[in-house]
Design a protein around this motif. Structure first.
Motif, PDB file in Angstrom:
ATOM      1  N   ARG A   3     -13.964  42.352  -7.604  1.00 51.60           N
ATOM      2  CA  ARG A   3     -13.288  42.195  -8.831  1.00 51.60           C
ATOM      3  C   ARG A   3     -12.091  41.689  -9.090  1.00 51.60           C
ATOM      4  O   ARG A   3     -11.589  41.295 -10.206  1.00 51.60           O
ATOM      5  CB  ARG A   3     -12.830  43.883  -9.346  1.00 51.60           C
ATOM      6  N   ARG A   4     -11.380  41.161  -8.067  1.00 52.48           N
ATOM      7  CA  ARG A   4     -10.008  40.579  -8.172  1.00 52.48           C
ATOM      8  C   ARG A   4      -9.778  39.651  -6.825  1.00 52.48           C
ATOM      9  O   ARG A   4      -8.920  39.884  -6.074  1.00 52.48           O
ATOM     10  CB  ARG A   4      -8.685  41.521  -8.199  1.00 52.48           C
ATOM     11  N   PRO A   5     -10.825  38.817  -6.619  1.00 48.79           N
ATOM     12  CA  PRO A   5     -10.774  37.878  -5.597  1.00 48.79           C
ATOM     13  C   PRO A   5      -9.182  37.315  -5.593  1.00 48.79           C
ATOM     14  O   PRO A   5      -8.877  36.806  -4.367  1.00 48.79           O
ATOM     15  CB  PRO A   5     -11.706  36.920  -5.689  1.00 48.79           C
ATOM     16  N   ASP A   6      -8.566  36.959  -6.610  1.00 52.28           N
ATOM     17  CA  ASP A   6      -7.370  36.249  -6.640  1.00 52.28           C
ATOM     18  C   ASP A   6      -6.057  37.388  -5.828  1.00 52.28           C
ATOM     19  O   ASP A   6      -5.155  36.719  -5.587  1.00 52.28           O
ATOM     20  CB  ASP A   6      -7.067  35.804  -8.049  1.00 52.28           C
ATOM     21  N   ALA A   7      -6.535  38.355  -6.006  1.00 47.81           N
ATOM     22  CA  ALA A   7      -5.405  39.416  -5.422  1.00 47.81           C
ATOM     23  C   ALA A   7      -5.440  39.338  -3.912  1.00 47.81           C
ATOM     24  O   ALA A   7      -4.667  39.889  -3.350  1.00 47.81           O
ATOM     25  CB  ALA A   7      -5.913  40.724  -5.957  1.00 47.81           C
ATOM     26  N   LEU A   8      -6.611  38.593  -3.168  1.00 48.41           N
ATOM     27  CA  LEU A   8      -6.744  38.926  -1.796  1.00 48.41           C
ATOM     28  C   LEU A   8      -5.587  38.074  -1.096  1.00 48.41           C
ATOM     29  O   LEU A   8      -5.455  36.845  -1.643  1.00 48.41           O
ATOM     30  CB  LEU A   8      -8.159  38.295  -1.374  1.00 48.41           C
ATOM     31  N   THR A   9      -4.775  38.224   0.093  1.00 50.17           N
ATOM     32  CA  THR A   9      -4.036  37.538   0.614  1.00 50.17           C
ATOM     33  C   THR A   9      -4.083  37.910   2.260  1.00 50.17           C
ATOM     34  O   THR A   9      -4.963  38.377   2.551  1.00 50.17           O
ATOM     35  CB  THR A   9      -2.531  38.158   0.141  1.00 50.17           C
ATOM     36  N   ALA A  10      -3.398  36.961   2.852  1.00 54.03           N
ATOM     37  CA  ALA A  10      -3.546  36.972   4.375  1.00 54.03           C
ATOM     38  C   ALA A  10      -3.203  38.071   4.964  1.00 54.03           C
ATOM     39  O   ALA A  10      -3.870  38.674   5.924  1.00 54.03           O
ATOM     40  CB  ALA A  10      -2.459  35.899   4.877  1.00 54.03           C
ATOM     41  N   ALA A  11      -2.540  39.156   4.132  1.00 52.27           N
ATOM     42  CA  ALA A  11      -2.351  40.461   4.539  1.00 52.27           C
ATOM     43  C   ALA A  11      -3.461  41.401   4.760  1.00 52.27           C
ATOM     44  O   ALA A  11      -3.779  42.240   5.663  1.00 52.27           O
ATOM     45  CB  ALA A  11      -1.121  41.025   3.788  1.00 52.27           C
ATOM     46  N   ASP A  12      -4.505  41.055   3.782  1.00 50.76           N
ATOM     47  CA  ASP A  12      -5.959  41.704   3.842  1.00 50.76           C
ATOM     48  C   ASP A  12      -6.440  41.410   5.073  1.00 50.76           C
ATOM     49  O   ASP A  12      -7.148  42.298   5.877  1.00 50.76           O
ATOM     50  CB  ASP A  12      -6.534  41.347   2.740  1.00 50.76           C
ATOM     51  N   ALA A  13      -6.700  40.109   5.426  1.00 55.98           N
ATOM     52  CA  ALA A  13      -7.271  39.740   6.669  1.00 55.98           C
ATOM     53  C   ALA A  13      -6.481  40.184   7.970  1.00 55.98           C
ATOM     54  O   ALA A  13      -7.199  40.836   8.586  1.00 55.98           O
ATOM     55  CB  ALA A  13      -7.319  38.303   6.856  1.00 55.98           C
ATOM     56  N   ASP A  14      -5.285  40.172   7.817  1.00 56.28           N
ATOM     57  CA  ASP A  14      -4.677  40.787   9.144  1.00 56.28           C
ATOM     58  C   ASP A  14      -4.778  42.392   9.141  1.00 56.28           C
ATOM     59  O   ASP A  14      -4.980  42.934  10.073  1.00 56.28           O
ATOM     60  CB  ASP A  14      -3.001  40.725   8.748  1.00 56.28           C
ATOM     61  N   ALA A  15      -4.916  43.152   8.055  1.00 51.51           N
ATOM     62  CA  ALA A  15      -5.195  44.619   8.321  1.00 51.51           C
ATOM     63  C   ALA A  15      -6.761  44.508   8.652  1.00 51.51           C
ATOM     64  O   ALA A  15      -6.869  45.573   9.666  1.00 51.51           O
ATOM     65  CB  ALA A  15      -5.318  45.073   6.774  1.00 51.51           C
ATOM     66  N   ALA A  16      -7.702  43.679   8.270  1.00 52.66           N
ATOM     67  CA  ALA A  16      -8.893  44.076   8.783  1.00 52.66           C
ATOM     68  C   ALA A  16      -8.859  43.608  10.513  1.00 52.66           C
ATOM     69  O   ALA A  16      -9.360  44.350  11.121  1.00 52.66           O
ATOM     70  CB  ALA A  16      -9.925  42.935   8.168  1.00 52.66           C
ATOM     71  N   TYR A  17      -8.129  42.560  10.804  1.00 52.13           N
ATOM     72  CA  TYR A  17      -7.948  42.133  12.094  1.00 52.13           C
ATOM     73  C   TYR A  17      -7.465  43.294  13.059  1.00 52.13           C
ATOM     74  O   TYR A  17      -7.861  43.611  14.209  1.00 52.13           O
ATOM     75  CB  TYR A  17      -7.230  40.735  12.456  1.00 52.13           C
ATOM     76  N   ALA A  18      -6.213  44.098  12.634  1.00 51.36           N
ATOM     77  CA  ALA A  18      -5.573  45.234  13.158  1.00 51.36           C
ATOM     78  C   ALA A  18      -6.422  46.298  13.439  1.00 51.36           C
ATOM     79  O   ALA A  18      -6.256  46.996  14.273  1.00 51.36           O
ATOM     80  CB  ALA A  18      -4.294  45.535  12.083  1.00 51.36           C
ATOM     81  N   SER A  34     -19.851  37.201  -0.724  1.00 48.69           N
ATOM     82  CA  SER A  34     -19.827  35.988  -1.687  1.00 48.69           C
ATOM     83  C   SER A  34     -21.168  35.820  -2.260  1.00 48.69           C
ATOM     84  O   SER A  34     -21.303  35.512  -3.546  1.00 48.69           O
ATOM     85  CB  SER A  34     -19.480  34.657  -1.032  1.00 48.69           C
ATOM     86  N   LEU A  35     -22.072  35.824  -1.347  1.00 47.10           N
ATOM     87  CA  LEU A  35     -23.425  35.427  -1.767  1.00 47.10           C
ATOM     88  C   LEU A  35     -24.096  36.719  -2.836  1.00 47.10           C
ATOM     89  O   LEU A  35     -24.789  36.390  -3.676  1.00 47.10           O
ATOM     90  CB  LEU A  35     -24.345  35.340  -0.515  1.00 47.10           C
ATOM     91  N   PHE A  36     -23.850  37.884  -2.347  1.00 48.66           N
ATOM     92  CA  PHE A  36     -24.134  38.901  -3.097  1.00 48.66           C
ATOM     93  C   PHE A  36     -23.560  38.922  -4.505  1.00 48.66           C
ATOM     94  O   PHE A  36     -24.409  38.954  -5.557  1.00 48.66           O
ATOM     95  CB  PHE A  36     -23.823  40.362  -2.612  1.00 48.66           C
ATOM     96  N   ASN A  37     -22.244  38.616  -4.778  1.00 51.81           N
ATOM     97  CA  ASN A  37     -21.694  38.367  -6.134  1.00 51.81           C
ATOM     98  C   ASN A  37     -22.422  37.389  -6.852  1.00 51.81           C
ATOM     99  O   ASN A  37     -22.449  37.411  -7.985  1.00 51.81           O
ATOM    100  CB  ASN A  37     -20.221  38.305  -5.942  1.00 51.81           C
TER     101      ASN A  37
END
Length: 76
Positions: A3-18, A34-37
């Motif tokens: 819904r909001r790909p423009d709202a993703l930031t490096a902090a989102d990836a960092d949270a997944a890594y954490a 991405s492919l599903f969308n």
């Protein structure tokens, strides 16, 4: 991401890594999403409908036997 790909930031990836997600797993998840969308938007644009439950149930045995291979579909 849908819904909001423009709202993703490096902090989102960092949270997944954490949370223990590997770089490879995160990349795989991004690729799948991405492919599903993209496929969903193309299907909507072309007016494709989801088959009825009865139709899906009727196709299930053949799909389980041969999968989505073009060659297997031609044999059916």
């Amino acid at each position: 991401m849908t819904r909001r790909p423009d709202a993703l930031t490096a902090a989102d990836a960092d949270a997944a890594y954490a949370a223990g997600v590997s770089t490879e797993a995160l990349r795989d998840a991004v690729a799948v999403c991405s492919l599903f969308n993209m496929i969903t938007r193309m299907a909507d644009s072309l007016g494709w409908d989801v088959p009825s439950r009865e139709s899906l149930d009727a196709r299930a045995p053949a799909m389980l036997e041969g999968g989505y291979s073009i060659a297997a579909m031609r044999r059916r």
